[in-house]
Design a protein around this motif. Sequence first.
Motif, PDB file in Angstrom:
ATOM      1  N   LEU A   1       0.829  -1.112  -0.177  1.00 54.61           N
ATOM      2  CA  LEU A   1       0.080   0.163  -0.004  1.00 54.61           C
ATOM      3  C   LEU A   1       0.807   1.402   0.049  1.00 54.61           C
ATOM      4  O   LEU A   1       1.711   1.474   0.888  1.00 54.61           O
ATOM      5  N   GLY A   2       0.621   2.059  -1.127  1.00 56.58           N
ATOM      6  CA  GLY A   2       1.429   3.331  -1.038  1.00 56.58           C
ATOM      7  C   GLY A   2       2.599   3.098  -1.860  1.00 56.58           C
ATOM      8  O   GLY A   2       3.152   4.189  -2.585  1.00 56.58           O
ATOM      9  N   GLN A   3       3.183   1.973  -2.280  1.00 57.20           N
ATOM     10  CA  GLN A   3       4.129   1.840  -3.275  1.00 57.20           C
ATOM     11  C   GLN A   3       3.678   2.015  -4.881  1.00 57.20           C
ATOM     12  O   GLN A   3       2.481   1.945  -4.970  1.00 57.20           O
ATOM     13  N   ILE A   4       4.425   2.177  -5.763  1.00 57.97           N
ATOM     14  CA  ILE A   4       4.196   2.485  -7.318  1.00 57.97           C
ATOM     15  C   ILE A   4       4.596   1.493  -8.017  1.00 57.97           C
ATOM     16  O   ILE A   4       5.693   1.139  -8.300  1.00 57.97           O
ATOM     17  N   LEU A   5       3.582   0.965  -8.890  1.00 64.44           N
ATOM     18  CA  LEU A   5       3.704   0.131  -9.848  1.00 64.44           C
ATOM     19  C   LEU A   5       3.993   0.956 -11.248  1.00 64.44           C
ATOM     20  O   LEU A   5       3.296   1.988 -11.420  1.00 64.44           O
ATOM     21  N   VAL A   6       5.141   0.406 -12.015  1.00 62.64           N
ATOM     22  CA  VAL A   6       5.474   1.253 -13.296  1.00 62.64           C
ATOM     23  C   VAL A   6       5.255   0.046 -14.394  1.00 62.64           C
ATOM     24  O   VAL A   6       5.921  -1.008 -14.011  1.00 62.64           O
ATOM     25  N   ARG A   7       4.608   0.506 -15.249  1.00 59.17           N
ATOM     26  CA  ARG A   7       4.518  -0.463 -16.572  1.00 59.17           C
ATOM     27  C   ARG A   7       5.179   0.444 -17.728  1.00 59.17           C
ATOM     28  O   ARG A   7       4.654   1.328 -18.127  1.00 59.17           O
ATOM     29  N   LYS A   8       6.128  -0.215 -18.376  1.00 57.88           N
ATOM     30  CA  LYS A   8       6.801   0.745 -19.645  1.00 57.88           C
ATOM     31  C   LYS A   8       6.048  -0.286 -20.706  1.00 57.88           C
ATOM     32  O   LYS A   8       6.255  -1.402 -21.038  1.00 57.88           O
ATOM     33  N   LEU A   9       5.265   0.437 -21.647  1.00 51.37           N
ATOM     34  CA  LEU A   9       4.605  -0.150 -22.949  1.00 51.37           C
ATOM     35  C   LEU A   9       5.721  -0.139 -23.943  1.00 51.37           C
ATOM     36  O   LEU A   9       6.779   0.498 -24.152  1.00 51.37           O
TER      37      LEU A   9
ATOM     38  N   ASP B   1       5.777   1.221 -26.775  1.00 54.77           N
ATOM     39  CA  ASP B   1       6.027   2.206 -27.554  1.00 54.77           C
ATOM     40  C   ASP B   1       6.788   3.442 -26.726  1.00 54.77           C
ATOM     41  O   ASP B   1       7.124   4.460 -27.208  1.00 54.77           O
ATOM     42  N   GLY B   2       7.309   2.873 -25.450  1.00 58.65           N
ATOM     43  CA  GLY B   2       8.083   3.711 -24.542  1.00 58.65           C
ATOM     44  C   GLY B   2       7.454   4.338 -23.828  1.00 58.65           C
ATOM     45  O   GLY B   2       7.796   4.967 -22.554  1.00 58.65           O
ATOM     46  N   ARG B   3       6.067   4.484 -23.760  1.00 59.18           N
ATOM     47  CA  ARG B   3       5.278   5.332 -22.625  1.00 59.18           C
ATOM     48  C   ARG B   3       5.429   4.691 -21.372  1.00 59.18           C
ATOM     49  O   ARG B   3       5.209   3.370 -21.315  1.00 59.18           O
ATOM     50  N   GLU B   4       5.095   5.225 -20.097  1.00 55.20           N
ATOM     51  CA  GLU B   4       5.222   4.631 -18.895  1.00 55.20           C
ATOM     52  C   GLU B   4       4.066   5.031 -18.060  1.00 55.20           C
ATOM     53  O   GLU B   4       3.361   6.150 -18.150  1.00 55.20           O
ATOM     54  N   LEU B   5       3.567   3.851 -17.594  1.00 57.51           N
ATOM     55  CA  LEU B   5       2.270   4.098 -16.909  1.00 57.51           C
ATOM     56  C   LEU B   5       2.520   3.917 -15.200  1.00 57.51           C
ATOM     57  O   LEU B   5       3.433   2.943 -14.810  1.00 57.51           O
ATOM     58  N   TRP B   6       2.261   4.714 -14.409  1.00 57.04           N
ATOM     59  CA  TRP B   6       2.650   4.959 -12.933  1.00 57.04           C
ATOM     60  C   TRP B   6       1.166   4.889 -12.317  1.00 57.04           C
ATOM     61  O   TRP B   6       0.201   5.607 -12.279  1.00 57.04           O
ATOM     62  N   GLY B   7       1.067   3.831 -11.247  1.00 55.82           N
ATOM     63  CA  GLY B   7       0.027   3.772 -10.138  1.00 55.82           C
ATOM     64  C   GLY B   7       0.564   3.569  -8.809  1.00 55.82           C
ATOM     65  O   GLY B   7       1.032   2.685  -8.804  1.00 55.82           O
ATOM     66  N   ARG B   8      -0.288   4.121  -7.905  1.00 58.41           N
ATOM     67  CA  ARG B   8       0.029   4.275  -6.318  1.00 58.41           C
ATOM     68  C   ARG B   8      -0.923   2.944  -6.220  1.00 58.41           C
ATOM     69  O   ARG B   8      -2.397   2.984  -6.154  1.00 58.41           O
ATOM     70  N   ILE B   9      -0.254   1.831  -5.487  1.00 51.90           N
ATOM     71  CA  ILE B   9      -1.021   0.557  -4.899  1.00 51.90           C
ATOM     72  C   ILE B   9      -1.990   1.238  -3.752  1.00 51.90           C
ATOM     73  O   ILE B   9      -1.439   1.776  -2.787  1.00 51.90           O
ATOM     74  N   VAL B  10      -3.410   0.918  -3.668  1.00 59.44           N
ATOM     75  CA  VAL B  10      -4.246   1.346  -2.814  1.00 59.44           C
ATOM     76  C   VAL B  10      -5.152   0.106  -2.404  1.00 59.44           C
ATOM     77  O   VAL B  10      -5.805   0.476  -1.263  1.00 59.44           O
TER      78      VAL B  10
ATOM     79  N   ASP C   1       9.848 -11.460 -13.092  1.00 56.77           N
ATOM     80  CA  ASP C   1      10.276 -11.066 -11.681  1.00 56.77           C
ATOM     81  C   ASP C   1      10.224  -9.420 -11.766  1.00 56.77           C
ATOM     82  O   ASP C   1      11.039  -8.832 -12.562  1.00 56.77           O
ATOM     83  N   LEU C   2       9.458  -9.080 -10.839  1.00 59.13           N
ATOM     84  CA  LEU C   2       9.264  -7.665 -10.556  1.00 59.13           C
ATOM     85  C   LEU C   2      10.484  -6.947 -10.397  1.00 59.13           C
ATOM     86  O   LEU C   2      10.872  -5.715 -10.453  1.00 59.13           O
ATOM     87  N   THR C   3      11.649  -7.585  -9.976  1.00 61.72           N
ATOM     88  CA  THR C   3      12.949  -7.056  -9.632  1.00 61.72           C
ATOM     89  C   THR C   3      14.023  -7.313 -10.832  1.00 61.72           C
ATOM     90  O   THR C   3      15.011  -6.495 -10.714  1.00 61.72           O
ATOM     91  N   ARG C   4      13.584  -7.656 -11.728  1.00 64.86           N
ATOM     92  CA  ARG C   4      14.526  -7.847 -13.121  1.00 64.86           C
ATOM     93  C   ARG C   4      13.863  -7.432 -14.446  1.00 64.86           C
ATOM     94  O   ARG C   4      14.643  -7.223 -15.348  1.00 64.86           O
ATOM     95  N   ASP C   5      12.505  -7.158 -14.397  1.00 69.22           N
ATOM     96  CA  ASP C   5      12.054  -7.182 -15.769  1.00 69.22           C
ATOM     97  C   ASP C   5      11.916  -5.749 -16.356  1.00 69.22           C
ATOM     98  O   ASP C   5      12.240  -4.953 -15.419  1.00 69.22           O
ATOM     99  N   ALA C   6      11.922  -5.469 -17.634  1.00 67.22           N
ATOM    100  CA  ALA C   6      12.256  -4.294 -18.304  1.00 67.22           C
ATOM    101  C   ALA C   6      10.796  -3.419 -18.642  1.00 67.22           C
ATOM    102  O   ALA C   6      10.877  -2.663 -19.000  1.00 67.22           O
TER     103      ALA C   6
END
Length: 273
Positions: free
Chosen positions: A72-80, A82-91, A203-208
């Motif tokens: 809770l409160g940490q941020i999930l990042v997804r790189k599409l 096409d290079g765009r990044e999506l950021w969302g706070r886990i709630v 793996d969330l610690t190693r994925d691009a």
Amino acid sequence: MPRKRKLLAQLSALQNTTSLPQIDAVEQLNTTPGADPSPKSSKYFVIEEKNSPQLREDFFNQPCVSLAKSFLGQILVRKLPDGRELWGRIVETEAYLGGEDEASHSKGGKQTQRNAAMFMKPGTLYVYQIYGIYFCMNVSSQGEGAAVLLRSLEPLQGLDAMRELRRASRKAPTRLLKDWQLCNGPSKLCQAFGIDKAFDQRDLTRDAAIWMVPGQDLPGEQDVVATTRIGIGNRGEWAQKPLRFYLRGNRFVSVVDKKIEREMAARGHSPGS
């Protein structure tokens, strides 16, 4: 400063100090089996290292309930692609404790091809499909077959792209989704972040293409509501266990438990106190 503006300012500060990868190596991976058949390690990996403040293995290596709260409160990042990044706070999250948990896919310690990620090292994604259409994303924790379901996110960056992805996943055109509707549910957040079965066992610690970074405004215990999980059917006592956790007062949560919140208020647990 309003909380949303504060979060965006913190996000900007994070990005200014972060050098994120400019290539999306993992988007080239698919579900073709890798060389390592062991259920204890993921078949997905990348050689490229990111110079970022992302959450590492020691964060994920904790008991399931503890990890569900810590998300809770940490941020999930997804790189599409096409290079765009999506950021969302886990709630909002749910904990599934493994063999003893009657609502878990790994109940009784049963390991299958579908749930193999639940038995892999902490920080491994477990993505499964429901109703033959929608996807849900979990993260493995300590404990055999234990994992945390990510239920809801507060969108921070890339909201237009999230809307595009949500719209593309629907059968018919619909009205423009409001911010709070983008990721307020486990399948909705997968749609908005472009998560499907191809992300299973990553793996969330190693994925691009997907990772987490530390949140800058983490909640205290008084800000966290612990209540029953959703949609688990008739699982006896396990249906009543308080294994769903969400940020109290956050409008991006999927389902609010007003009864529990009233009880918290009666005990003097006010948000942010």
